[in-house]
Motif scaffolding. Sequence first.
Motif, PDB file in Angstrom:
ATOM      1  N   ASN A 174       0.822  -1.209   0.000  1.00  9.18           N
ATOM      2  CA  ASN A 174       0.000   0.000   0.000  1.00  9.18           C
ATOM      3  C   ASN A 174       0.857   1.260   0.000  1.00  9.18           C
ATOM      4  O   ASN A 174       0.553   2.241  -0.695  1.00  9.18           O
ATOM      5  CB  ASN A 174      -0.919   0.004   1.216  1.00  9.18           C
ATOM      6  CG  ASN A 174      -2.072  -0.974   1.087  1.00  9.18           C
ATOM      7  OD1 ASN A 174      -2.404  -1.405  -0.014  1.00  9.18           O
ATOM      8  ND2 ASN A 174      -2.686  -1.322   2.202  1.00  9.18           N
ATOM      9  N   ASP A 328     -10.229   1.571  -0.990  1.00  2.00           N
ATOM     10  CA  ASP A 328      -9.809   0.185  -1.196  1.00  2.00           C
ATOM     11  C   ASP A 328     -10.007  -0.230  -2.650  1.00  2.00           C
ATOM     12  O   ASP A 328     -10.453   0.563  -3.490  1.00  2.00           O
ATOM     13  CB  ASP A 328     -10.522  -0.756  -0.231  1.00  2.00           C
ATOM     14  CG  ASP A 328     -12.020  -0.886  -0.493  1.00  2.00           C
ATOM     15  OD1 ASP A 328     -12.490  -0.511  -1.591  1.00  2.00           O
ATOM     16  OD2 ASP A 328     -12.730  -1.376   0.407  1.00  2.00           O
ATOM     17  N   GLN A 329      -9.710  -1.483  -2.954  1.00  2.22           N
ATOM     18  CA  GLN A 329      -9.763  -1.968  -4.336  1.00  2.22           C
ATOM     19  C   GLN A 329     -11.167  -1.910  -4.945  1.00  2.22           C
ATOM     20  O   GLN A 329     -11.314  -1.836  -6.161  1.00  2.22           O
ATOM     21  CB  GLN A 329      -9.228  -3.397  -4.409  1.00  2.22           C
ATOM     22  CG  GLN A 329      -7.732  -3.520  -4.180  1.00  2.22           C
ATOM     23  CD  GLN A 329      -7.299  -4.965  -4.158  1.00  2.22           C
ATOM     24  OE1 GLN A 329      -7.830  -5.779  -3.399  1.00  2.22           O
ATOM     25  NE2 GLN A 329      -6.314  -5.309  -4.985  1.00  2.22           N
ATOM     26  N   SER A 330     -12.178  -1.934  -4.093  1.00  3.60           N
ATOM     27  CA  SER A 330     -13.560  -1.897  -4.593  1.00  3.60           C
ATOM     28  C   SER A 330     -14.061  -0.483  -4.817  1.00  3.60           C
ATOM     29  O   SER A 330     -15.166  -0.290  -5.321  1.00  3.60           O
ATOM     30  CB  SER A 330     -14.489  -2.610  -3.600  1.00  3.60           C
ATOM     31  OG  SER A 330     -14.646  -1.838  -2.417  1.00  3.60           O
ATOM     32  N   LYS A 332     -14.336   1.688  -2.242  1.00  2.00           N
ATOM     33  CA  LYS A 332     -14.910   2.149  -0.983  1.00  2.00           C
ATOM     34  C   LYS A 332     -13.857   2.865  -0.152  1.00  2.00           C
ATOM     35  O   LYS A 332     -12.721   2.399  -0.024  1.00  2.00           O
ATOM     36  CB  LYS A 332     -15.459   0.958  -0.199  1.00  2.00           C
ATOM     37  CG  LYS A 332     -16.063   1.324   1.148  1.00  2.00           C
ATOM     38  CD  LYS A 332     -16.538   0.076   1.885  1.00  2.00           C
ATOM     39  CE  LYS A 332     -17.076   0.421   3.269  1.00  2.00           C
ATOM     40  NZ  LYS A 332     -17.529  -0.803   3.990  1.00  2.00           N
ATOM     41  N   PHE A 334     -12.028   3.666   3.042  1.00  2.00           N
ATOM     42  CA  PHE A 334     -11.876   3.014   4.344  1.00  2.00           C
ATOM     43  C   PHE A 334     -11.143   3.889   5.352  1.00  2.00           C
ATOM     44  O   PHE A 334     -11.121   3.579   6.546  1.00  2.00           O
ATOM     45  CB  PHE A 334     -11.206   1.642   4.203  1.00  2.00           C
ATOM     46  CG  PHE A 334      -9.748   1.664   3.801  1.00  2.00           C
ATOM     47  CD1 PHE A 334      -8.743   1.556   4.748  1.00  2.00           C
ATOM     48  CD2 PHE A 334      -9.377   1.786   2.462  1.00  2.00           C
ATOM     49  CE1 PHE A 334      -7.401   1.554   4.382  1.00  2.00           C
ATOM     50  CE2 PHE A 334      -8.047   1.791   2.089  1.00  2.00           C
ATOM     51  CZ  PHE A 334      -7.053   1.683   3.042  1.00  2.00           C
ATOM     52  N   MET A 349      -3.456  -4.196   9.379  1.00  2.00           N
ATOM     53  CA  MET A 349      -3.919  -3.863   8.032  1.00  2.00           C
ATOM     54  C   MET A 349      -3.997  -5.095   7.126  1.00  2.00           C
ATOM     55  O   MET A 349      -3.036  -5.824   6.951  1.00  2.00           O
ATOM     56  CB  MET A 349      -2.988  -2.822   7.405  1.00  2.00           C
ATOM     57  CG  MET A 349      -3.367  -2.428   5.985  1.00  2.00           C
ATOM     58  SD  MET A 349      -2.272  -1.140   5.302  1.00  2.00           S
ATOM     59  CE  MET A 349      -3.057   0.328   5.956  1.00  2.00           C
ATOM     60  N   GLN A 350      -5.174  -5.288   6.539  1.00  2.00           N
ATOM     61  CA  GLN A 350      -5.375  -6.365   5.571  1.00  2.00           C
ATOM     62  C   GLN A 350      -6.152  -5.874   4.357  1.00  2.00           C
ATOM     63  O   GLN A 350      -6.603  -6.679   3.535  1.00  2.00           O
ATOM     64  CB  GLN A 350      -6.105  -7.541   6.213  1.00  2.00           C
ATOM     65  CG  GLN A 350      -5.252  -8.393   7.144  1.00  2.00           C
ATOM     66  CD  GLN A 350      -4.221  -9.223   6.403  1.00  2.00           C
ATOM     67  OE1 GLN A 350      -4.502 -10.288   5.871  1.00  2.00           O
ATOM     68  NE2 GLN A 350      -2.989  -8.747   6.362  1.00  2.00           N
ATOM     69  N   THR A 351      -6.293  -4.556   4.229  1.00  3.77           N
ATOM     70  CA  THR A 351      -6.998  -3.953   3.106  1.00  3.77           C
ATOM     71  C   THR A 351      -5.991  -3.422   2.103  1.00  3.77           C
ATOM     72  O   THR A 351      -5.054  -2.701   2.470  1.00  3.77           O
ATOM     73  CB  THR A 351      -7.886  -2.787   3.593  1.00  3.77           C
ATOM     74  OG1 THR A 351      -8.848  -3.280   4.517  1.00  3.77           O
ATOM     75  CG2 THR A 351      -8.604  -2.130   2.416  1.00  3.77           C
ATOM     76  N   LYS A 359      -5.194 -10.199  -5.439  1.00  2.00           N
ATOM     77  CA  LYS A 359      -5.856 -10.506  -4.171  1.00  2.00           C
ATOM     78  C   LYS A 359      -4.877 -11.203  -3.235  1.00  2.00           C
ATOM     79  O   LYS A 359      -3.928 -11.861  -3.660  1.00  2.00           O
ATOM     80  CB  LYS A 359      -7.077 -11.388  -4.398  1.00  2.00           C
ATOM     81  CG  LYS A 359      -8.124 -10.778  -5.332  1.00  2.00           C
ATOM     82  CD  LYS A 359      -8.712  -9.500  -4.752  1.00  2.00           C
ATOM     83  CE  LYS A 359      -9.745  -8.907  -5.677  1.00  2.00           C
ATOM     84  NZ  LYS A 359     -10.296  -7.614  -5.166  1.00  2.00           N
TER      85      LYS A 359
END
Length: 361
Positions: A174, A328-330, A332, A334, A349-351, A359
């Motif tokens: 990230n 995030d990847q979608s 959204k 965060f 952190m896992q986003t 993925k």
Amino acid sequence: MSSFKRRGFTAMLGASALAAPGIMRAARADAPLKVGFVYVGPVGDFGWTYQHDIARKQAQAALGTAIETSYVENVPESPECQSVFESLASSGHKLIFGTSFGYMNYMVKVAAKNPHVMFEHCTGYKRAKNLATYDIRYYEGRYVQGVIAGHMSKTGKIGYVASVPIPEVVRGMNAVTLGMQSVNPKARLKFIMIDSWYDPGKEGDAAKALIDQGCDVITQHTDSPAPLQVAASRHIPAFGEATDMIKFAPHDQLTADVNEWGGYYIKRIKEALAGTWTSTNTWGGFADGMLAMAPYRNMPDAVAVTAKQTVADIASGKNKIFTGPLTDQSGKIFVPAGQTMSDDSLTSMQTLVAGVDGKLS
């Protein structure tokens, strides 16, 4: 100083190996403090373990006959490591450093059984009265890499050879992405997870695959110089990892994150000698002298100047890196605009942020 190969070491467990002639110095009235280090890879990996061992040597040189250091290399993150920690503790080592995340639960067990031994776990988060934790904010250096890559990449795609999908690695990917996007908002990061910290073959193959996918800058979160060497063979700019790897790619390494463990080891060993050691949690970065960047090479002077200023801004707190809005990847959000992720949030952190392709599972 004593050193042990993992297989030979474990084969001698129960046979007083650490007290054997030629391995342990003769006892004396002013016997030194015995300090042990447990390494996940070989001291010759020229990366993570290599840099820890440089720091061990710095501590030995600084504290002289007051201490006796030893290390065990190639210790897997499995039940086998517990036997290594237990043997070090039973052989008179009063301060023991474990230098890989996967040792955590095993060290917790051994520390509970040996309350008069001081343990330190690198990159972990579980502590006890006699078990401390310490780590470096590697993500700070990776953000700097991202800034450089944003300037150097012609395709807008950087390749990341990743090790295992834990928060430390996620933060790193990230941070590189955010650094790139500060220069080129459309920049992308592609990664390949090799599920190992040290596997030169897999590391090299991952670098080749990323280059074949159009990545024109390579970075890594693994322990050998293999990705850097592959990049150099293709004349692709790349970054070293944990230590300055310039000798492996003199015309292609841009810089490297350099983990500076020596000051921390010397400080903590001094505290052990003085009887003032306590269980603490240390997470240092540029501002604390625990992280540095290798000399900037193979890039325009203007990019090097920008990189240096980025380090200064991070060290001063002007650039906190993980400040919103973060998406995030979608798509959204965060982390809302104006908010900065707390250390607790960072350590879990896992986003993956927008701009990272792939993925975690």
